[in-house]
Motif scaffolding. Sequence first.
Motif, mmCIF file in Angstrom:
data_model
loop_
_atom_site.group_PDB
_atom_site.id
_atom_site.type_symbol
_atom_site.label_atom_id
_atom_site.label_comp_id
_atom_site.label_asym_id
_atom_site.label_seq_id
_atom_site.Cartn_x
_atom_site.Cartn_y
_atom_site.Cartn_z
ATOM 1 N N ASN A 96 0.861 -1.194 0.000
ATOM 2 C CA ASN A 96 0.000 0.000 0.000
ATOM 3 C C ASN A 96 0.902 1.250 0.000
ATOM 4 O O ASN A 96 2.132 1.128 -0.026
ATOM 5 C CB ASN A 96 -0.945 0.010 1.217
ATOM 6 C CG ASN A 96 -0.208 -0.360 2.500
ATOM 7 O OD1 ASN A 96 0.930 0.028 2.704
ATOM 8 N ND2 ASN A 96 -0.854 -1.127 3.346
ATOM 9 N N THR A 97 0.290 2.409 0.070
ATOM 10 C CA THR A 97 1.044 3.662 0.120
ATOM 11 C C THR A 97 1.971 3.678 1.337
ATOM 12 O O THR A 97 3.135 4.088 1.260
ATOM 13 C CB THR A 97 0.061 4.854 0.235
ATOM 14 O OG1 THR A 97 -0.867 4.779 -0.836
ATOM 15 C CG2 THR A 97 0.776 6.178 0.210
ATOM 16 N N THR A 98 1.429 3.249 2.455
ATOM 17 C CA THR A 98 2.184 3.281 3.711
ATOM 18 C C THR A 98 3.483 2.499 3.581
ATOM 19 O O THR A 98 4.560 2.980 3.969
ATOM 20 C CB THR A 98 1.317 2.670 4.842
ATOM 21 O OG1 THR A 98 0.060 3.343 4.845
ATOM 22 C CG2 THR A 98 1.984 2.790 6.182
ATOM 23 N N HIS A 103 -1.139 12.730 6.138
ATOM 24 C CA HIS A 103 -1.637 11.453 6.644
ATOM 25 C C HIS A 103 -0.527 10.840 7.504
ATOM 26 O O HIS A 103 0.665 11.024 7.199
ATOM 27 C CB HIS A 103 -1.932 10.555 5.434
ATOM 28 C CG HIS A 103 -2.654 9.297 5.750
ATOM 29 N ND1 HIS A 103 -2.050 8.210 6.330
ATOM 30 C CD2 HIS A 103 -3.942 8.937 5.552
ATOM 31 C CE1 HIS A 103 -2.929 7.238 6.469
ATOM 32 N NE2 HIS A 103 -4.094 7.648 6.011
ATOM 33 N N SER A 128 0.743 8.171 7.473
ATOM 34 C CA SER A 128 1.661 7.355 6.659
ATOM 35 C C SER A 128 2.761 8.174 6.018
ATOM 36 O O SER A 128 3.769 7.617 5.582
ATOM 37 C CB SER A 128 0.870 6.631 5.566
ATOM 38 O OG SER A 128 -0.056 5.770 6.160
ATOM 39 N N CYS A 185 1.978 15.666 0.571
ATOM 40 C CA CYS A 185 0.694 15.095 0.204
ATOM 41 C C CYS A 185 0.218 15.790 -1.088
ATOM 42 O O CYS A 185 -0.031 16.993 -1.076
ATOM 43 C CB CYS A 185 -0.255 15.395 1.353
ATOM 44 S SG CYS A 185 -1.814 14.660 1.139
ATOM 45 N N ASN A 214 -6.270 14.022 1.933
ATOM 46 C CA ASN A 214 -7.458 13.240 2.300
ATOM 47 C C ASN A 214 -8.255 13.949 3.393
ATOM 48 O O ASN A 214 -9.366 13.560 3.710
ATOM 49 C CB ASN A 214 -7.071 11.837 2.773
ATOM 50 C CG ASN A 214 -6.281 11.858 4.053
ATOM 51 O OD1 ASN A 214 -5.383 12.659 4.215
ATOM 52 N ND2 ASN A 214 -6.626 10.992 4.984
ATOM 53 N N ASP A 242 3.095 11.910 -1.889
ATOM 54 C CA ASP A 242 2.115 10.942 -1.418
ATOM 55 C C ASP A 242 0.900 11.140 -2.332
ATOM 56 O O ASP A 242 0.128 12.080 -2.161
ATOM 57 C CB ASP A 242 1.783 11.228 0.049
ATOM 58 C CG ASP A 242 0.582 10.412 0.533
ATOM 59 O OD1 ASP A 242 -0.020 9.698 -0.285
ATOM 60 O OD2 ASP A 242 0.256 10.514 1.731
ATOM 61 N N ALA A 256 -1.657 9.113 -2.862
ATOM 62 C CA ALA A 256 -2.774 8.196 -2.555
ATOM 63 C C ALA A 256 -4.124 8.779 -2.965
ATOM 64 O O ALA A 256 -5.026 8.050 -3.369
ATOM 65 C CB ALA A 256 -2.777 7.870 -1.060
ATOM 66 N N GLN A 257 -4.249 10.122 -2.874
ATOM 67 C CA GLN A 257 -5.527 10.749 -3.222
ATOM 68 C C GLN A 257 -5.473 11.472 -4.565
ATOM 69 O O GLN A 257 -6.431 12.153 -4.924
ATOM 70 C CB GLN A 257 -5.962 11.741 -2.130
ATOM 71 C CG GLN A 257 -6.189 11.131 -0.773
ATOM 72 C CD GLN A 257 -7.389 10.171 -0.728
ATOM 73 O OE1 GLN A 257 -8.240 10.165 -1.605
ATOM 74 N NE2 GLN A 257 -7.435 9.362 0.314
ATOM 75 N N SER A 317 -2.127 3.782 -3.537
ATOM 76 C CA SER A 317 -2.741 2.495 -3.163
ATOM 77 C C SER A 317 -3.796 2.107 -4.190
ATOM 78 O O SER A 317 -4.658 2.918 -4.529
ATOM 79 C CB SER A 317 -3.414 2.601 -1.793
ATOM 80 O OG SER A 317 -2.467 2.883 -0.802
ATOM 81 N N HIS A 373 -6.263 0.071 -3.841
ATOM 82 C CA HIS A 373 -7.635 -0.079 -3.327
ATOM 83 C C HIS A 373 -8.414 1.237 -3.369
ATOM 84 O O HIS A 373 -9.636 1.241 -3.208
ATOM 85 C CB HIS A 373 -7.622 -0.658 -1.899
ATOM 86 C CG HIS A 373 -7.020 0.247 -0.875
ATOM 87 N ND1 HIS A 373 -7.737 1.213 -0.232
ATOM 88 C CD2 HIS A 373 -5.764 0.326 -0.396
ATOM 89 C CE1 HIS A 373 -6.940 1.853 0.609
ATOM 90 N NE2 HIS A 373 -5.747 1.339 0.525
ATOM 91 N N LYS A 374 -7.717 2.344 -3.594
ATOM 92 C CA LYS A 374 -8.404 3.641 -3.711
ATOM 93 C C LYS A 374 -8.673 3.983 -5.172
ATOM 94 O O LYS A 374 -9.076 5.093 -5.494
ATOM 95 C CB LYS A 374 -7.548 4.757 -3.088
ATOM 96 C CG LYS A 374 -7.342 4.617 -1.589
ATOM 97 C CD LYS A 374 -6.591 5.816 -1.064
ATOM 98 C CE LYS A 374 -6.037 5.617 0.320
ATOM 99 N NZ LYS A 374 -7.028 5.385 1.370
HETATM 100 C C1 PLP Z 1 -3.171 10.976 1.561
HETATM 101 C C2 PLP Z 1 -3.020 9.560 2.034
HETATM 102 N N1 PLP Z 1 -1.800 9.078 2.247
HETATM 103 C C3 PLP Z 1 -1.605 7.834 2.656
HETATM 104 C C4 PLP Z 1 -2.658 6.987 2.900
HETATM 105 C C5 PLP Z 1 -2.387 5.611 3.369
HETATM 106 O O1 PLP Z 1 -2.832 4.679 2.432
HETATM 107 P P1 PLP Z 1 -2.778 3.140 2.749
HETATM 108 O O2 PLP Z 1 -3.540 2.940 4.017
HETATM 109 O O3 PLP Z 1 -3.427 2.505 1.591
HETATM 110 O O4 PLP Z 1 -1.361 2.777 2.898
HETATM 111 C C6 PLP Z 1 -3.952 7.441 2.706
HETATM 112 C C7 PLP Z 1 -5.113 6.611 3.023
HETATM 113 O O5 PLP Z 1 -6.192 7.071 3.285
HETATM 114 C C8 PLP Z 1 -4.137 8.768 2.258
HETATM 115 O O6 PLP Z 1 -5.361 9.274 2.055
#
Ligand code: PLP
Length: 442
Positions: A92-94, A119, A121, A171, A175, A205, A207-208, A228, A230-231
């Motif tokens: 995943n992103t994390t 986030h 992460s 970011c 999110n 990052d 992810a969004q 990620s 899954h998003k």
């Molecule tokens: C901006 C952002 N970074 C990182 C993450 C972490 O993603 P993941 O839980 O898939 O590793 C998220 C998850 O909501 C996110 O919105």
Amino acid sequence: MTELKDYRNLFPSLNQERGGRPPIYFDNACMTLKPQPVIDAILDYYNRYPACGERSTHWFAAQVDKGVEESREAIRQLIGASSIKEIVFTKNTTEAINLVAQSLRWNPEDVVLTTDKEHNSNLCPWQELVERGIVSKHRAIPADEQNRFHLEAFRKVLEEEGGKVRMVSLCHSSNLDGTSIPDEVIREVVRLTRAQNPDAFVFLDAAQSVPHKQVNVQGLGVDFIAFSIHKMCGPTGVGVLYGRKEFLNDESVIQPFIVGGGTVEDTHLFGHPRYFKAPYKFEAGLQNYAGIIGAGAAARFLAEVGPERIAEHERVLNRALTERLQGFPEIKILGPRDPDERSGICTFYLLKPATRFSDSEPDIDEKLDGRANIMIRKGTFCVHSWYHAHEEQFDAFWGGFRPTLFRASFYLYNTLEEVELFASTMSRILEEIADLPTFAGG
Ligand SMILES: Cc1ncc(COP(=O)(O)O)c(C=O)c1O
């Protein structure tokens, strides 16, 4: 060309009812729903060739290898990378961010910069480096008055650190409130970062962002991005790290921190193992092949739908929702006033010290779900640090009032009718709690 609204029919989870009503899924910033082509690709792996990749050469394994490499290519195309060798599959992103944090060769005086609304992460992995004495410092760049990325504040911090900044990890789209850093600002961040230290990296990052708009890594000139699957209509348990191929194989710059099976070309009982080249040296152990193959299907699906069409659709929905919510004096939306600056995310809170009469009563999110199958998110969305940093501000304005945040987040299958139902259900809930005290300001 298929119309955007017709893609909705491809999502089986939307084709069901509870209490005679369909689901209204507004929790897309957390996880998106999955379309049939993605589900089919995963089932196909399990039904026809559920073997391992990168090791065996037989009939089934060859199909796994082909599927994995096709996925890498689909992801490469989606983000405009120059080579599939730059696409590393992670969990995943994390994990992708941690992989970089733990694998780069740091100098003890290095400084890491993030924004002040990351986030967890994109915060904890860097804080860990500081705590363990691997780098000297982490600093958070304060946002502007509308909670957007503040280039001038960034410039100031860079100057203050006098060439010590080694990593800028931002970011791309938040999110928390949906704000994005514009492309030209990212290019300027890259330019400034490299000017103060040619060995410094810029990490997004994403992810969004990757799931919701066109992202082109070469056009942006960044060194790393993470997101990620899954998003973005794909399965859980798969993420992507993009890293520029110029340094991914340079052991003086980066050396994988999870090693073992799958990463190694040769080992002896003594001495340094000989690792594969990227991306394989960063993909230790047997992989999530079903997920990776599903990720390819998701990337192809998004490419067909068109990231810019998704972005525009989300803006339309967010404009409609913002207009409706602005009609409720007790609701305050987080982030910029202009909904076009908040992509498909609308985070809001009520100007009330409490959102229910007693703790045993369902809260607003539970009422929306229970009455109209409207699924949103409540909480701090893993951005605790931003929330805590603003506690004092909330205290100052509202005498200790700490608002509960609610987040509605959209995706390609959501509709204006759903937004309207959300607004009308909210309106009824607000009438029911009208007797709870309300603050005048905001
Ligand atoms: C901006 C952002 N970074 C990182 C993450 C972490 O993603 P993941 O839980 O898939 O590793 C998220 C998850 O909501 C996110 O919105």
